[in-house]
Design an enzyme around this catalytic site. Structure first.
Site, PDB file in Angstrom:
ATOM      1  CE1 TYR A  92      -4.009   1.723  -0.237  1.00 35.95           C
ATOM      2  CE2 TYR A  92      -3.297   2.877   1.737  1.00 35.95           C
ATOM      3  CZ  TYR A  92      -4.151   2.766   0.656  1.00 35.95           C
ATOM      4  OH  TYR A  92      -5.146   3.689   0.475  1.00 35.95           O
ATOM      5  CE  LYS A 165      -7.533   3.198   1.666  1.00 35.76           C
ATOM      6  NZ  LYS A 165      -7.258   3.626   3.040  1.00 35.76           N
ATOM      7  CG  ASP A 260     -10.236   9.759   1.165  1.00 39.15           C
ATOM      8  OD1 ASP A 260      -9.035   9.456   1.217  1.00 39.15           O
ATOM      9  OD2 ASP A 260     -11.024   9.276   0.337  1.00 39.15           O
ATOM     10  CB  THR A 295     -11.756  15.480   1.235  1.00 37.24           C
ATOM     11  OG1 THR A 295     -12.311  16.051   0.053  1.00 37.24           O
ATOM     12  CG2 THR A 295     -12.643  14.328   1.696  1.00 37.24           C
TER      13      THR A 295
END
Length: 540
Positions: A92, A165, A260, A295
């Site tokens: 990741y 993910k 997020d 965000t």
């Protein structure tokens, strides 16, 4: 119909490679298609890890692991489970940023993803059906590729973030890989380099926006809900102009989550709770400065605000403790272009004698003296020595979280923060950071890695088939993690280590499942039993 021969070997959900027994080889038409010696899974893991170690860069290591993933899911996850801490930054973030930027040029395998094009909305149904391939899908990670990590708009290449993910969901929380589906919504890209690249594999036009965009998202959500009625829908790396709108539209209707906005908020809250366990201070006494008001920054701030209200402050009192700084400086009520998420926390100019001078982080720092500063700005090295020492001059244990990633975009390094504050700073970073030696103390640096929380959150919600993901379930996840830190150890980290990811995921999952039951969002009776029954293990 039972798959046989090369159809088995080419199916990563069925393939065992050299671990097929002699009888299985006969039954499945594999005689002579594999070397004759039958290996155990442990032998395969040992052999594969040795091959992994021969790769000489993080990118080469990741590409090798993706080959294993494409060929044999059980082997991949067994290997991953034995080397979680080593593999996380390879599988990741930060290495995944390299493969996303080069996805089209490196493309070999679609990795069971669903590629949905806004130019062909009539294909949504058939695409989801084809991608599922008869599997029961319980977890979808979907992106539109507009706000990938800290690297921006990468169009359909962002599908790699959905794949990545889901790998973490399985490695950390034991979500069965047969029950997951990565999805990318290709609505175009505003990345001019991609549009000019003849090898780019996505739609070669600028992003579609407005009603047409939201209608496409709505068609996807409706069709996915119809096809997969027990689905947990995870939104990932949508742009700041769309992410909150999408979450707000669906969060009270279906079981959904935006990493997020919510995930980063949960892990940051958990880190702050861990820091306060060390400093023996109260959350409601803190003053919070967000550097970066997009965000992630706004989502984190709202989560900390909610926790302060839960801690006993009135909404009015709590709001006085928050400051948002973006590229134009401190956000005021008359700042142009404020998003709905920024407006509640914008300050009135009348609060300051020098409001017109508060156009940069250093000026704001001197004016407000925060006790907590969180960076999501993607502005490298913006937490300067002068700014940090100004902060430390006004609070005994400054809580400083430079969360921007990848590494090249971090606001500061953990080592600098420890040294500039004479060891007083309580630090978490957005990327992995090794221990810092300073004045005879080894300071362990927590990584505010959403992987510490979102896999367990998803497992807990799915295990009890929760109707929605409530604020109570989200807060329970943060408190489950925040209570794990041992504050008595010198140089203690504010968050638990990624090395124990699977253990903490189970702690989070049980807490979330229990909260869902308490809030009557589930018909389940026993959270522990439900979580244990849901967990998948990589074995043949």
């Amino acid at each position: 119909m039972v798959e046989k021969g090369f159809n088995v070997l080419n199916n990563p959900f069925l393939n065992k490679g050299t671990a097929f027994t002699e009888q299985e080889r006969i039954n499945l038409g594999l005689e002579g298609l594999l070397p004759p010696f039958v290996q155990t899974l442990d032998e395969q893991v040992e052999q594969t890890y040795a091959q992994y170690q021969d790769r000489d860069s993080a990118l080469a290591k990741r590409l090798f692991l993706m080959d294993v993933f494409n060929e044999n899911r059980v082997l991949f996850y067994k290997l991953f489970s034995e080397h979680v801490n080593e593999f996380m930054p390879v599988v990741y973030d930060p290495t995944i940023a390299d493969t996303i930027e080069n996805y089209s040029r490196l493309f070999i395998d679609p990795q069971n993803a669903a590629y949905l094009s806004i130019d062909k909305p009539e294909e949504i149904r058939s695409t989801l059906e084809n991608a599922a391939g008869g599997r029961e899908i319980k977890l979808i990670v979907v992106t539109d590729g507009e706000g990938i990590l800290g690297i921006g708009d990468w169009g359909t290449q962002g599908v790699d973030i959905s794949v990545g993910k889901l790998m973490v969901y399985t490695a950390a929380a034991g979500i069965d890989p047969q029950n997951v589906l990565p999805v990318v919504l290709d609505v175009g890209t505003n990345n001019k380099d991609l549009l000019a690249d003849k090898l780019y594999l996505g739609n070669h036009h600028e992003r579609v926006t407005g009603d047409n965009y939201y209608d496409f998202v709505d068609q996807f959500v409706g069709t996915a809900e119809e096809f997969f009625p027990n689905m947990y829908l995870h939104f990932e790396d949508f742009g700041r102009s769309n992410a909150a709108n999408i979450l707000n539209k669906y969060k009270d209707k279906i079981l959904t989550f935006n990493d997020d906005i919510q995930g980063t908020g949960i892990i940051t809250l958990a880190g702050i709770l861990g820091a306060l366990n060390i400093s023996h201070q109260k959350l409601s006494d803190q003053v919070y400065l967000s550097f970066g008001a997009g965000t992630a920054g706004a989502g984190i701030l709202k989560r900390i605000y909610d926790a302060m209200v839960e801690d006993g402050l009135s909404p009015k009192e709590a709001k006085k403790r928050f400051y948002m700084v973006d590229k134009q400086g401190l956000l005021f009520t008359d700042t142009k272009g404020l998003t709905p998420e920024q407006k509640p926390f914008a300050r009135d100019r009348s609060e300051f004698d020098n409001a017109d001078e508060l156009t940069n982080l250093e000026a704001v720092m001197k004016a407000v003296h925060p006790t907590i500063m969180v960076g999501t700005s993607t502005q490298p090295k913006s937490f300067t020595k002068e700014i940090i020492q100004e902060m430390a001059a006004h609070t005994e244990r400054p809580i400083i979280f430079p969360l921007s990633n990848p590494t090249k975009l971090a606001e500061a390094s953990a080592e600098d923060l420890i040294k500039w504050t004479d060891g007083k700073a309580l630090v978490a970073t957005g990327v992995p950071a090794g221990p810092v030696e300073y004045n005879g103390v080894q300071y362990h640096i927590g990584q505010a890695n959403n992987a510490l929380v979102y896999p367990g959150l998803g497992l807990g919600a799915l295990a009890v088939n929760a109707k929605l993901l409530s604020d109570g379930m989200i807060n329970r996840a943060a408190h489950s993690l925040g209570g794990i830190v041992d504050p008595s150890q010198p140089g203690a980290a504010v968050l638990p280590p990624v090395t124990k990811l699977d253990k903490f995921s189970m702690t989070v999952a049980e807490g979330v499942a229990d909260e869902a039951i308490k809030e009557k969002l589930s018909d389940a009776k026993d959270a522990h039993e439900a979580v244990i029954n849901m967990k998948w293990e990589p074995k043949y």
